[in-house]
Design a protein around this motif. Structure first.
Motif, mmCIF file in Angstrom:
data_model
loop_
_atom_site.group_PDB
_atom_site.id
_atom_site.type_symbol
_atom_site.label_atom_id
_atom_site.label_comp_id
_atom_site.label_asym_id
_atom_site.label_seq_id
_atom_site.Cartn_x
_atom_site.Cartn_y
_atom_site.Cartn_z
ATOM 1 N N GLU A 581 0.734 -1.106 0.243
ATOM 2 C CA GLU A 581 0.451 -0.038 0.178
ATOM 3 C C GLU A 581 0.639 1.062 -0.030
ATOM 4 O O GLU A 581 1.539 0.772 0.231
ATOM 5 N N VAL A 582 0.003 2.532 0.054
ATOM 6 C CA VAL A 582 1.260 3.663 -0.687
ATOM 7 C C VAL A 582 0.520 4.530 0.332
ATOM 8 O O VAL A 582 -1.047 4.282 0.497
ATOM 9 N N ILE A 583 1.099 5.113 1.319
ATOM 10 C CA ILE A 583 0.372 6.547 2.740
ATOM 11 C C ILE A 583 0.187 8.032 2.019
ATOM 12 O O ILE A 583 1.672 8.269 1.751
ATOM 13 N N VAL A 584 -0.604 7.857 2.470
ATOM 14 C CA VAL A 584 -0.061 9.611 1.453
ATOM 15 C C VAL A 584 -0.345 10.626 2.927
ATOM 16 O O VAL A 584 -1.457 10.870 3.142
ATOM 17 N N PRO A 585 0.132 11.734 3.283
ATOM 18 C CA PRO A 585 -0.414 12.418 3.955
ATOM 19 C C PRO A 585 -0.995 13.241 3.084
ATOM 20 O O PRO A 585 -0.625 13.836 3.006
ATOM 21 N N ILE A 586 -2.302 14.257 4.362
ATOM 22 C CA ILE A 586 -3.026 15.454 3.698
ATOM 23 C C ILE A 586 -2.674 15.831 3.392
ATOM 24 O O ILE A 586 -3.234 17.059 2.450
ATOM 25 N N ARG A 587 -1.645 16.133 4.978
ATOM 26 C CA ARG A 587 -0.713 17.980 4.448
ATOM 27 C C ARG A 587 -0.182 18.144 3.844
ATOM 28 O O ARG A 587 0.313 17.502 3.858
ATOM 29 N N ASN A 588 0.106 19.371 2.778
ATOM 30 C CA ASN A 588 1.270 19.740 2.372
ATOM 31 C C ASN A 588 0.928 18.869 1.225
ATOM 32 O O ASN A 588 1.415 19.007 -0.058
ATOM 33 N N THR A 589 -0.747 18.077 0.944
ATOM 34 C CA THR A 589 -0.860 17.609 -0.670
ATOM 35 C C THR A 589 -2.279 17.839 -0.721
ATOM 36 O O THR A 589 -3.196 18.154 -0.238
ATOM 37 N N SER A 590 -2.368 18.388 -2.189
ATOM 38 C CA SER A 590 -3.507 19.195 -2.670
ATOM 39 C C SER A 590 -4.897 17.993 -2.527
ATOM 40 O O SER A 590 -4.233 16.727 -2.743
ATOM 41 N N GLU A 591 -5.760 17.917 -3.083
ATOM 42 C CA GLU A 591 -7.141 17.281 -3.455
ATOM 43 C C GLU A 591 -6.730 16.301 -4.415
ATOM 44 O O GLU A 591 -6.911 15.204 -4.858
ATOM 45 N N ALA A 592 -5.828 17.046 -5.664
ATOM 46 C CA ALA A 592 -6.129 16.781 -6.837
ATOM 47 C C ALA A 592 -4.761 15.510 -7.006
ATOM 48 O O ALA A 592 -4.933 14.437 -7.181
ATOM 49 N N GLN A 593 -3.867 16.043 -5.990
ATOM 50 C CA GLN A 593 -2.626 14.972 -5.917
ATOM 51 C C GLN A 593 -2.981 13.817 -5.030
ATOM 52 O O GLN A 593 -2.653 12.743 -5.873
ATOM 53 N N ARG A 594 -4.040 13.561 -4.553
ATOM 54 C CA ARG A 594 -4.514 12.380 -3.710
ATOM 55 C C ARG A 594 -5.418 12.023 -4.686
ATOM 56 O O ARG A 594 -5.283 10.415 -4.798
ATOM 57 N N THR A 595 -6.000 12.087 -5.671
ATOM 58 C CA THR A 595 -6.932 11.486 -6.676
ATOM 59 C C THR A 595 -5.381 11.182 -7.062
ATOM 60 O O THR A 595 -5.938 9.823 -7.703
ATOM 61 N N GLN A 596 -5.189 11.939 -7.901
ATOM 62 C CA GLN A 596 -4.157 10.898 -8.678
ATOM 63 C C GLN A 596 -3.135 9.721 -8.893
ATOM 64 O O GLN A 596 -3.452 8.827 -9.257
ATOM 65 N N ILE A 597 -2.515 10.059 -7.334
ATOM 66 C CA ILE A 597 -2.405 8.907 -6.241
ATOM 67 C C ILE A 597 -3.121 7.612 -6.552
ATOM 68 O O ILE A 597 -1.992 6.586 -6.460
ATOM 69 N N ALA A 598 -3.940 8.332 -5.823
ATOM 70 C CA ALA A 598 -5.219 7.530 -5.750
ATOM 71 C C ALA A 598 -5.129 6.315 -6.995
ATOM 72 O O ALA A 598 -5.108 5.030 -7.306
#
Length: 640
Positions: A581-598
């Motif tokens: 799995e990959v864990i993404v910190p919410i802080r300092n990442t935008s919603e667009a970045q998190r969506t793309q990583i997902a």
């Protein structure tokens, strides 16, 4: 038999010259001959014993209280015994000991062999060890021979039986007992040569050679175990040889030398005995709670645990060898530092679980130790008292080491006298300053930057006070500024090590740990490091690397974890490092970045989770709210 420590000068070279020439006192005493013969014999005979053991079914099968998980041939100790005997005879060391000593060695080997074949009762093995020790005493050998007999004789039984079983008990990982014997045997051989006991040197060299030859077949994955016939025999021989290095001219330090050389097996036996007693388990029952087992559970590989413990044994051996070229004061200072480090290491190991957790109403082992320490020290401040005692020992040892470093290992007599006179006042001054700066009011395992700053301030002020005090009390001509600077550096570092040791060990083992789900963390900035620190407190995940879309960060390491690549490399990294799995910190990442990583994770077949710490307002209890306000407050302060 009596002898004294030879000076570290030309006479030492003469001794070793006669050793290498192979002719001393009318018969060959070349350690390299005995060691080489033992090595070759062990290399040649061990495969034969292995073949016979497999053919006859002498196999060690996996058990719940044993570490190995595959059937392994037994009785490798036969090869070790024959190799040592060949080396001793070929090296001309048979006259080193009289017949009772050799009879005791054969008795120990015989009872170990019987235990491997027919499972001898513990009291029978103990009786054999008592008999072997009695034979040793009959031959004129004893622990602390300069002391009164009513102390020396019980100590001899304790030493021989204790070390014999200590080596037997530490034979729990592939290659561990053989590696430790090789390190210890080498140290004893060097000491024996320096003090002029050349027969002792040959015997120690044969133990080293036999162990190294056997290690070829016993290193992980082991093809053969030495069994009790090997470990008990090696333990007895190491205990006997170690007695020969005691008469170094200093009754205290000479007595402590063998203890230091065999520090690792002695520590393991003491640690297991104490923790089993406090944990309510039988001391004599086998188990997977030894030092080496706990190191593996904490994250080290089995090979890493063997190398680590062998390295620690080598460090203690070097500390023992320091007595050959320096003063007794430096040797005792090093023992103090080793003792403090051993206690701290043991306290850390206690926290590693070796058995199923107790029932909810039963105190854990850590809680029992805490209760015991509170009873001894009085109240809840036992950790502060323990820290003060540790610092006291560190301050004493640091000043002694600093003085010896300043004067090249052997300070002038005037400096030694000054050290003895000034140390009590230095200890009072430094411990007092440390107390005023609050060094005994913190929780060590959570020490951070504020503790570092406070420690440096306290140590600097204490060293400045030491400089002024020595200047006033003993005169400016007696002050060695360089020695005091060295003392400040050493004391600051070692006191800091006692504070940060737990945290450093926890972080080191977390890096080594490979269990649980393998995860990648996105980013290499502070929020990602917060995720890393959080996961290192958990046992269900192992961080295998970091992801960062900034190419300049690739291949860099952050707290021991490498930035492996960017999200574009995720599929390749997932296959290479078996990522779950990959864990993404919410802080300092935008919603667009998190969506793309997902999406990228989904394409690679990986789970993706977000990480966030957040504060939430507490909901007031319903009973405390005015009528009709409950629903309104619940909507204002959601709980999820």
């Amino acid at each position: 038999m009596s002898f004294s420590l030879l000076p570290f000068d030309g006479s030492l070279l003469n001794v070793w010259g006669s050793v290498l020439s192979g002719s001393v006192r009318g018969y060959s005493l070349a350690p390299w001959i005995g060691g080489s013969l033992a090595l070759l014999t062990s290399l040649l005979i061990t495969p034969l014993v292995l073949r016979v053991a497999r053919h006859r079914g002498w196999i060690a099968h996996p058990q719940t209280d044993r570490w190995h998980d595959q059937p392994v041939a037994l009785l490798g100790g036969i090869a070790i015994f024959l190799a040592v005997a060949t080396g001793i005879l070929g090296g001309g060391a048979l006259p080193t000991y009289t017949w009772p000593v050799w009879l005791g060695a054969c008795l120990i080997f015989g009872v170990g062999l019987a235990d491997d074949l027919w499972d001898v009762r513990p009291e029978v093995k103990l009786l054999a060890q008592v008999s072997a020790t009695a034979l040793l005493l009959y031959a004129g050998h004893a622990f602390w021979r300069g002391g009164p007999f009513w102390v020396s004789i019980p100590l001899t039984f304790l030493w021989i039986i204790g070390v014999t079983n200590a080596v037997n008990l530490i034979d729990g990982l592939d290659g561990l007992a053989a590696s430790l014997t090789a390190v210890t045997g080498t140290a004893l051989a060097v000491i024996g040569g320096v003090i002029g006991q050349l027969g002792l040197t040959v015997v120690a060299a044969t133990l080293t050679g036999a162990s190294l030859g056997f290690l070829v077949y016993n290193a992980k994955p082991a093809r053969i175990f030495m069994g009790d016939c090997g470990s008990l025999f090696l333990g007895y021989m190491l205990a006997v040889v170690a007695l020969g290095v005691q008469s170094t001219g200093e009754p205290i330090t000479g007595t402590l030398v063998p203890v230091v050389v065999l520090a690792v097996p002695i520590f393991d036996t003491t640690f297991v005995t104490v923790t089993r007693i406090l944990g309510g388990r039988r001391v004599t029952k086998g188990g997977n709670d030894h030092t080496h087992h706990r190191l593996v559970r904490l994250g080290l590989s089995e090979r890493g645990a063997v190398i680590g413990l062998s390295g620690i044994s080598a460090v203690f051996a070097l500390a023992a060898l320091s007595l050959l070229w320096s003063t007794a004061q430096l040797f005792l200072a090093l023992i103090l530092l080793g003792g403090v480090a051993s206690i701290l290491f043991g306290l850390y190991l206690v926290g590693s679980r070796s058995y199923d957790p107790p029932a909810p109403h039963t105190p854990s082992l850590t809680e029992k130790i805490g209760a015991l320490m509170r009873a001894i020290a009085g109240g809840i401040y036992w950790k502060s008292l323990g820290g003060m005692v540790a610092d006291l020992l560190v301050v004493v040892a640091s000043f002694i080491v600093a003085v010896h470093l300043r004067f090249g290992g052997t300070p002038p007599a005037a400096q030694i006298d000054l050290t003895v006179q000034a140390l009590p006042w230095i200890v009072v001054l430094k411990i007092g300053v440390f107390y005023l700066f609050g060094l005994y009011h913190g929780v060590w395992r959570h020490a951070g930057t504020p503790e570092v700053v406070r420690l440096v301030k306290a140590s600097t002020l204490a060293s400045a006070g030491t400089l002024g005090g020595v200047f006033v009390l003993y005169g400016p001509e007696t002050v060695s500024l360089s020695a005091l600077i060295l003392d400040w550096i050493i004391a600051t570092g070692l006191v800091g090590a006692t504070r940060f040791g737990f945290r450093a060990l926890r972080q080191y083992f977390a890096v080594q740990r490979g269990g649980g789900r393998h995860v990648l963390i996105y980013g290499s900035t502070d929020p990602s490091l917060l995720v890393l620190r959080h996961l290192r407190h958990r046992m269900d995940r192992t961080v295998v690397g970091l992801l960062d879309d900034d190419p300049s960060q690739h291949a860099l390491q952050v707290q021991g974890v490498e930035v492996l690549g960017s999200t574009e490399d995720l599929s390749h990294l997932a296959a290479t490092y078996d990522v779950d799995e990959v864990i993404v910190p919410i802080r300092n990442t935008s919603e667009a970045q998190r969506t793309q990583i997902a999406r990228t994770c989904a394409d690679a077949g990986l789970a993706c989770q977000h990480f966030a710490f957040r504060l939430e307002p507490a909901v007031e209890p319903q009973s405390a709210l005015p009528p009709g306000d409950g629903a309104r407050n619940a909507s204002r302060y959601p709980t999820s």
